[in-house]
Design an enzyme around this catalytic site. Structure first.
Site, short mmCIF file in Angstrom:
data_model
loop_
_atom_site.label_atom_id
_atom_site.label_comp_id
_atom_site.label_asym_id
_atom_site.label_seq_id
_atom_site.Cartn_x
_atom_site.Cartn_y
_atom_site.Cartn_z
N ASP A 155 74.95 41.16 87.42
CA ASP A 155 74.07 41.62 86.34
C ASP A 155 72.73 41.99 86.97
OD1 ASP A 155 76.25 40.50 84.98
OD2 ASP A 155 75.01 39.85 83.29
N LYS A 218 73.59 46.24 79.43
CA LYS A 218 73.25 44.96 78.81
C LYS A 218 71.84 45.04 78.24
CE LYS A 218 72.56 40.15 80.46
NZ LYS A 218 72.73 39.25 81.62
N LYS A 254 76.97 44.63 76.62
CA LYS A 254 76.69 43.19 76.59
C LYS A 254 75.33 42.91 75.96
CE LYS A 254 75.97 39.12 79.57
NZ LYS A 254 76.05 38.56 80.94
#
Length: 318
Positions: A155, A218, A254
């Site tokens: 991430d 995300k 996400k």
């Protein structure tokens, strides 16, 4: 995870033409929140689906091998076995989508999961998380080290300065380099939407991130003052939809930060189903970044099975 997104050449013309209708986005977000949510056994089924999409996360300064170990065991068995048995789901392999930790805790997580004979993915944040304000070489090295320790998902955080000032080529080039450093690991790109200013900027940052080869986009690090909100999510998933229609590549989504209740997880699943369709209702293309959400979902499932709410000592901590 899903097939990799190979990315594409930066299309600045597409990026420059983007305009987001704020009022329409806010109206759509209200509609989604106002929808009736599933009840009884349908709700229980949706909640189990939400569990399988959670990136069970600990990103604290006081993380230790022991609390990462406990997190991993909870991820492997997120809902009490007897509750799953009552629902005839005990043999369906219900686990969370992944565990998510800091780079220096990746080895601990990998070790625990290996010892438990689990193939659950380990995700690591990287690239100077959460601010991204460290030299590029340091950020790249952080990705490489996390992958070397066994992380299969990374991430990354974008350099918000580049997005805010409209330096899309520079942002694209940085993300391409992160993508290269990830090797075979899947890359989720955190936009930190609370720091991008406008919906139009959020859409542009989403687009550039996908063009640069992000497998997921995300919302947030969970450390900003504004995290996952439904209007911002609509902007991001519309960008995902447009990118898919243009390239044929499905990019995952996400939301993260502040998602704490079972009820909210149902709204998120509804949003994904309505905006992107059933293909995205899978941990391959949808993850919920959360730490305390699982405990509330398990409480609701306990209530569904037994007809009463659990005392806090009756359910094991995450």
């Amino acid at each position: 995870m899903s097939a990799r997104n190979p990315g594409m050449k930066l299309d600045l013309e597409w990026v420059s033409k983007v305009r987001v209708n704020t009022q329409a986005v806010l109206k759509r977000a209200q509609q989604i929140q106002g929808q009736k949510l599933p009840k009884k056994q349908w709700q229980a089924a949706w909640l189990l689906k939400a569990v399988t999409c959670i990136d069970l996360t600990t990103l604290a300064g006081d993380d230790t091998p022991s609390n990462v170990h406990r997190l991993c065991l909870k991820a492997i068995q997120p809902v009490r076995h007897d509750l799953l048995k009552e629902m005839d789901m005990h043999d369906k392999g219900v686990t969370t989508g992944a565990v998510c930790v800091y780079p220096s805790r990746v080895a601990d997580a990998v070790k625990t999961l290996k010892a438990a004979n689990s193939s659950l993915p380990v995700a690591s944040v990287a690239t100077g998380f959460p601010a991204g304000q460290t030299p590029l070489e340091t950020r790249l090295q952080e990705v490489r080290l996390a992958v070397a320790d066994g992380a299969t998902e990374i991430d990354i955080v974008i350099n918000r300065t580049l997005a805010i000032t409209g330096q899309w080529e520079a942002m694209y080039d940085e993300i391409r380099q992160f993508r290269e450093a990830c090797g075979d690991a899947h890359m989720k790109t955190i936009l930190a939407i609370g720091e991008l200013g406008t919906f139009t900027n959020v859409y542009k940052a989403s687009l550039v991130s996908m063009m640069a080869g992000s497998d997921f986009i995300k919302t947030s690090t969970g450390k900003e003052s504004v995290n996952a909100t439904y209007p911002v999510a609509i902007v991001m998933v519309r960008a995902i939809r447009d990118y898919f229609l243009c390239t044929g590549h499905k990019v995952g989504f996400k939301p993260a930060g502040g998602i704490r209740t079972a009820q909210e997880s149902l709204v998120w699943l509804t949003l994904i189903k309505e905006e992107l369709g059933n293909d995205w209702l899978s941990p391959l293309l949808f993850r919920l970044g959360a730490s305390s959400l699982l405990a509330d979902i398990e409480r609701q499932i306990y209530h569904h099975v037994t007809g009463r709410y659990a005392a806090y000592h009756e359910l094991p901590m995450a």
